[in-house]
Design a protein around this motif. Sequence first.
Motif, PDB file in Angstrom:
ATOM      1  N   GLU A  67       0.859  -1.181  -0.176  1.00 51.94           N
ATOM      2  CA  GLU A  67      -0.122  -0.147  -0.131  1.00 51.94           C
ATOM      3  C   GLU A  67       0.859   1.208  -0.058  1.00 51.94           C
ATOM      4  OE1 GLU A  67      -3.036  -0.039  -0.476  1.00 51.94           O
ATOM      5  OE2 GLU A  67      -3.518  -2.102  -0.400  1.00 51.94           O
ATOM      6  N   ALA A  68       2.173   1.107   0.599  1.00 48.34           N
ATOM      7  CA  ALA A  68       2.788   2.152   0.820  1.00 48.34           C
ATOM      8  C   ALA A  68       3.933   2.352  -0.598  1.00 48.34           C
ATOM      9  CB  ALA A  68       3.542   2.312   2.092  1.00 48.34           C
ATOM     10  N   GLY A  69       4.050   1.334  -1.295  1.00 48.95           N
ATOM     11  CA  GLY A  69       5.171   1.366  -2.201  1.00 48.95           C
ATOM     12  C   GLY A  69       3.919   1.441  -3.573  1.00 48.95           C
ATOM     13  N   ALA A  70       4.150  -0.051  -4.312  1.00 46.17           N
ATOM     14  CA  ALA A  70       3.635   0.064  -5.685  1.00 46.17           C
ATOM     15  C   ALA A  70       2.081   0.321  -5.595  1.00 46.17           C
ATOM     16  CB  ALA A  70       3.558  -1.486  -5.914  1.00 46.17           C
ATOM     17  N   GLY A  71       1.506   0.227  -4.451  1.00 47.87           N
ATOM     18  CA  GLY A  71      -0.147   0.432  -4.547  1.00 47.87           C
ATOM     19  C   GLY A  71      -0.380   1.965  -4.777  1.00 47.87           C
ATOM     20  N   VAL A  72       0.450   2.783  -4.450  1.00 48.92           N
ATOM     21  CA  VAL A  72       0.334   4.187  -4.489  1.00 48.92           C
ATOM     22  C   VAL A  72       0.118   4.541  -5.964  1.00 48.92           C
ATOM     23  CG1 VAL A  72       1.085   6.541  -4.233  1.00 48.92           C
ATOM     24  CG2 VAL A  72       1.612   4.669  -2.255  1.00 48.92           C
ATOM     25  N   SER A  73       0.942   4.011  -6.685  1.00 51.92           N
ATOM     26  CA  SER A  73       0.749   4.299  -8.256  1.00 51.92           C
ATOM     27  C   SER A  73      -0.526   3.307  -8.989  1.00 51.92           C
ATOM     28  CB  SER A  73       2.309   3.962  -8.801  1.00 51.92           C
ATOM     29  OG  SER A  73       2.402   2.597  -8.625  1.00 51.92           O
ATOM     30  N   GLY A  74      -1.130   2.888  -8.200  1.00 48.14           N
ATOM     31  CA  GLY A  74      -2.109   2.066  -8.801  1.00 48.14           C
ATOM     32  C   GLY A  74      -1.872   0.591  -9.127  1.00 48.14           C
ATOM     33  N   GLU A  75      -0.721   0.153  -8.921  1.00 48.41           N
ATOM     34  CA  GLU A  75      -0.469  -1.170  -9.294  1.00 48.41           C
ATOM     35  C   GLU A  75      -0.915  -2.203  -8.489  1.00 48.41           C
ATOM     36  OE1 GLU A  75       3.713  -3.811  -9.349  1.00 48.41           O
ATOM     37  OE2 GLU A  75       3.755  -1.758  -9.771  1.00 48.41           O
ATOM     38  N   ARG A  76      -1.664  -3.196  -9.136  1.00 42.94           N
ATOM     39  CA  ARG A  76      -2.384  -4.133  -8.483  1.00 42.94           C
ATOM     40  C   ARG A  76      -1.354  -5.118  -7.681  1.00 42.94           C
ATOM     41  NH1 ARG A  76      -7.279  -5.494  -8.715  1.00 42.94           N
ATOM     42  NH2 ARG A  76      -7.001  -7.847  -7.994  1.00 42.94           N
ATOM     43  N   PRO A  77      -1.600  -5.544  -6.429  1.00 42.23           N
ATOM     44  CA  PRO A  77      -0.967  -6.457  -5.766  1.00 42.23           C
ATOM     45  C   PRO A  77      -0.684  -7.797  -6.275  1.00 42.23           C
ATOM     46  CG  PRO A  77      -3.058  -6.377  -4.739  1.00 42.23           C
ATOM     47  CD  PRO A  77      -3.105  -5.528  -5.823  1.00 42.23           C
ATOM     48  N   PRO A  78       0.264  -8.502  -6.125  1.00 44.10           N
ATOM     49  CA  PRO A  78       0.630  -9.824  -6.665  1.00 44.10           C
ATOM     50  C   PRO A  78      -0.407 -10.711  -6.265  1.00 44.10           C
ATOM     51  CG  PRO A  78       2.244  -9.280  -5.122  1.00 44.10           C
ATOM     52  CD  PRO A  78       1.456  -7.909  -5.374  1.00 44.10           C
ATOM     53  N   SER A  79      -0.640 -11.873  -7.049  1.00 44.90           N
ATOM     54  CA  SER A  79      -1.797 -12.868  -6.848  1.00 44.90           C
ATOM     55  C   SER A  79      -1.175 -13.578  -5.548  1.00 44.90           C
ATOM     56  CB  SER A  79      -1.866 -13.787  -8.075  1.00 44.90           C
ATOM     57  OG  SER A  79      -0.558 -14.388  -8.456  1.00 44.90           O
ATOM     58  N   ASP A  80      -0.160 -13.911  -5.051  1.00 49.90           N
ATOM     59  CA  ASP A  80       0.013 -14.494  -4.037  1.00 49.90           C
ATOM     60  C   ASP A  80       0.002 -13.974  -2.871  1.00 49.90           C
ATOM     61  OD1 ASP A  80       2.484 -12.849  -4.544  1.00 49.90           O
ATOM     62  OD2 ASP A  80       3.337 -14.039  -2.944  1.00 49.90           O
ATOM     63  N   LEU A  81      -0.074 -12.445  -2.857  1.00 49.86           N
ATOM     64  CA  LEU A  81      -0.528 -11.644  -1.576  1.00 49.86           C
ATOM     65  C   LEU A  81      -1.924 -11.813  -1.460  1.00 49.86           C
ATOM     66  CD1 LEU A  81       0.082  -9.721   0.520  1.00 49.86           C
ATOM     67  CD2 LEU A  81       0.139  -7.946  -1.040  1.00 49.86           C
ATOM     68  N   ILE A  82      -2.766 -11.656  -2.499  1.00 51.69           N
ATOM     69  CA  ILE A  82      -4.131 -11.804  -2.548  1.00 51.69           C
ATOM     70  C   ILE A  82      -4.775 -13.098  -1.998  1.00 51.69           C
ATOM     71  CG2 ILE A  82      -6.316 -11.889  -3.998  1.00 51.69           C
ATOM     72  CD1 ILE A  82      -4.915  -9.942  -5.816  1.00 51.69           C
ATOM     73  N   SER A  83      -4.053 -14.146  -2.484  1.00 54.88           N
ATOM     74  CA  SER A  83      -4.190 -15.598  -1.742  1.00 54.88           C
ATOM     75  C   SER A  83      -3.856 -15.682  -0.329  1.00 54.88           C
ATOM     76  CB  SER A  83      -3.442 -16.594  -2.468  1.00 54.88           C
ATOM     77  OG  SER A  83      -3.764 -16.617  -4.026  1.00 54.88           O
ATOM     78  N   ARG A  84      -2.672 -15.036  -0.026  1.00 51.12           N
ATOM     79  CA  ARG A  84      -2.603 -15.233   1.563  1.00 51.12           C
ATOM     80  C   ARG A  84      -3.449 -14.479   2.445  1.00 51.12           C
ATOM     81  NH1 ARG A  84       3.116 -12.492   1.518  1.00 51.12           N
ATOM     82  NH2 ARG A  84       3.036 -12.796   4.064  1.00 51.12           N
TER      83      ARG A  84
END
Length: 937
Positions: free
Chosen positions: A567-584
Amino acid sequence: DPPPVQLIVQFLEQASKPSVNEQNQVQPPPDNKRNRILKLLALKVAAHLKWDLDVLEKSLSVPVLNMLLNELLCISKVPPGTKHVDVDLSSLPPTTAMAILLYNRWAIRTIVQSSFPVKQVKPGPPQLNVMNQMQQEKELTENILKVLKEQAADSILVLEGALKLNKDLYVHTIRTLDLLAVEPGMVNGETESSTAGLKISAEEIQCQVVCYDLGAIYFQQGSTNAAVHEKAKEKFFKTKELIAKNGSSSPHFTIDEERLAGYCQACEVLTSSSDDASQQATPYSQIHSYMKSGNYKDLVKIFLEDNLTLSLPEQFRQSVLRELFQKAQQGNDALDEVCFKVCVCNTVCDVLQGRTIDIQFCQLFLKPSKEKIDFLLEVCSGSINLENASEALKRKMAAFLKNLCLGMEDPQFVFMISSHELFIKLLKDDERKLLIDQMRKRSPRINLCTKPVTSFYDIPASASVNIGQLEHQLILSVDPWRIRQILIELHGMTSERQFWTISNKWEVPNVYGSVILGIKDSLTRDLDFVHAKQLFAACLELVTEFSPKLRQVMLNEMLLLDIYTHEAGAGVSGERPPSDLISRVRGYLEMRVPDIPLRQVIAEECVAFLLNWCENEYLTMQVPLPLVQTNPYVKLGQLLAATCKELPGPKESRRTAKDLWEVVVQICSVSNQHKRGNDGRVSLIKHRESTLGIMYRYVLLKLFLKMEPLVLTTILSLFVKLHNVREDIVNDIAAEHISIWPSSIPNLQSVDFEAVAVTVKELVSYALTINANNHFWLIIQADIYFATNQYSAALHYYLQAGAVCSDFFNKMVPPDVYTDQVIKRMIKCCSLLNCHTQVAILCQFLREVDYKTAFKALQEQNSHDAMDSYYEYIWDVTILEYLTYLHHKRGETDKRQIAIKAIGQTELNASNPEEVLQLAAQRRKKKFLQAMAKLYF
């Protein structure tokens, strides 16, 4: 008594009145003694004003000034019909030559002036005789201009010929005019000598006549012939040289140096492409070239160097900065840093010259950074030469740096400035100590040392000191294996202390305390603290073998850290989280490991994570039913996801929204209990935080304050609707998607509306931290202030909402932003602030103009706004006519004239096409709203 210039008009009007003969035929004005005396009086008034064309042109119309100068030519013995270009000025008497120069100067100045756009202003309501008089004067002016333009080439040659005159000239004074009237023959002889009249030196003639006026006409002609700009440049720069030598004013003329500087600047830019040598030599053309090529590094360098030389005018500096801001607003993000750097250079220049600091600098410095402060200090150091600078200059710079320190909250940034070499040299020791004392009083966190602190390791060693040293290293270290080594040493020295408690930043959540304390090995207990992912990994490796519970705790905390990292890094620019993070995240919510303590914050973050990244399919269709029934966060997330998913379709969204509405209403309801008092009466007790809902309201709010715009908009509209359904509500709050929610609540008395109002305020405040330019959220904030009688703050946010969606009112504010309800609330705010003229103007913004309110407001005489200075923003002729009547009734002549001037503008004529009238209204709306914004921002 009338001013002198008006006397000229009166004398010439009397002298030029036509006569009527016995047959009632109109005849030209007779050449009799009376008329000759009147013309002579007019010339004497002009002589009293020293023939200053700036004064004469400002107050006399073209026909009157043409008549006056023709009389001057006549009395100076210039034969009528003579072409001035054919006359040798050097052979003429000085007063005659000066009269010819004066006439031709006026001719080309009038041509230049006529090329500028001028508003056509009517003096008052249409009157036949006045209209006829105005039309006659307009036609006469056009005829004179036509003749002057035809003779422009001759006038230029006459003035160019004046370059060859290397002698002083004389212009008529009251004395010489009296002599002419008494004995015309005698004055001829005296005029031919060099002693009669007001002396005009050859340098003054060249500066005013040859250079400045010729430069202006050449510049005007350059719009059709670019080569002529070179001539204009030559004349203007010659004027600058002469001004530097002789000054910009004399007894009979004054040159506007600001206008001259503008001409020189324009000539530099317009001729730069054809003059490479000049381009390299002058900062104006260099800046123009760098702006075109995008060489912003050298552009900033020029501004920085100019802070020492101060050759660039303030207006030019500001114009470059405005152009950079415009380019940045058009989407060129790389220019943000350039804007900041140029703004800093301008600000330091302003400080050194004693000007006020511009608001743009304050806005750009709201969020300081190390890079910004480094550059600011570089500019300050490069803008002042301490060896040669005056004490006043040093005091200005010192005050600026001191105020910067006082305005900052971060002690790191304050230390950067206060420890800089320039700061130390500019402020004396006692001044620095006083500043540090002020900073300490303001904030106990700021601790600036004025002398070096004795090193910790300089203290003589002892057992307790060695433990203290190791504890100090333990707090500062982040390397897992170094931490392990320190703990081994500490446990070898003493077994009585728990080293995982030595720092208050290592506080362990209560739910984990029992698990950690269940570990028998005290060394392992001390290693288990939450600090960073690297340490989590080390802890995980350590506890995997002997504590499955703690292993799962570590995995959960690492999941939370990964969510925060994204949320503080790639998410700021709108990049979706990796699929393994969503699975976790899904795995955590579905986890069923017994006796594992679950932290509330992780559940909140997981649900918020899925909602913010639109995992609506999972939350609505795939999440296990038992999980929805047992986990309140998941249930709330499922309802929110279903509502957000159906938002584009109002009918579908209403069905899903009803379920979410009922859950939130239940959470915001209070449980009522009846209690009988000592006196026998029954009283009602309300429990603010009841357990009627699936979670407490504060828990709900904490979850909502993690949401992104789409979800937040839905939540906000729900609470706004809930706020609006109460029976005693006077002022509704507007919001997007508000129509999807139910319009009533069965048990209205059970809802804690005070808590709902607080929630709305907190949600809006949070929303505006995410996007301060969302006009719908700004309107909600304004409505809240309006409902709580904070009218000035309400106006601030209503205006801000309009500004952000219209490029600061340069475009039309969309009608769904400035609805009739919003305009009416702005009207009420202005009315309660006693700004009654603003009320009348805003009444025009409604779809149907509210004349009743406007007229009532204008009748108020105790107005706190600028009153008549706002009349230029009124486009409704009926309101202007009422103003005219009102001021006439009150005997306010000056204000009535201002209203008449406003109503007389041609673009407000009712006969104009509809698009012209709309354009006139839109232009006034823009100017009024911009003026209001400057007042309330």
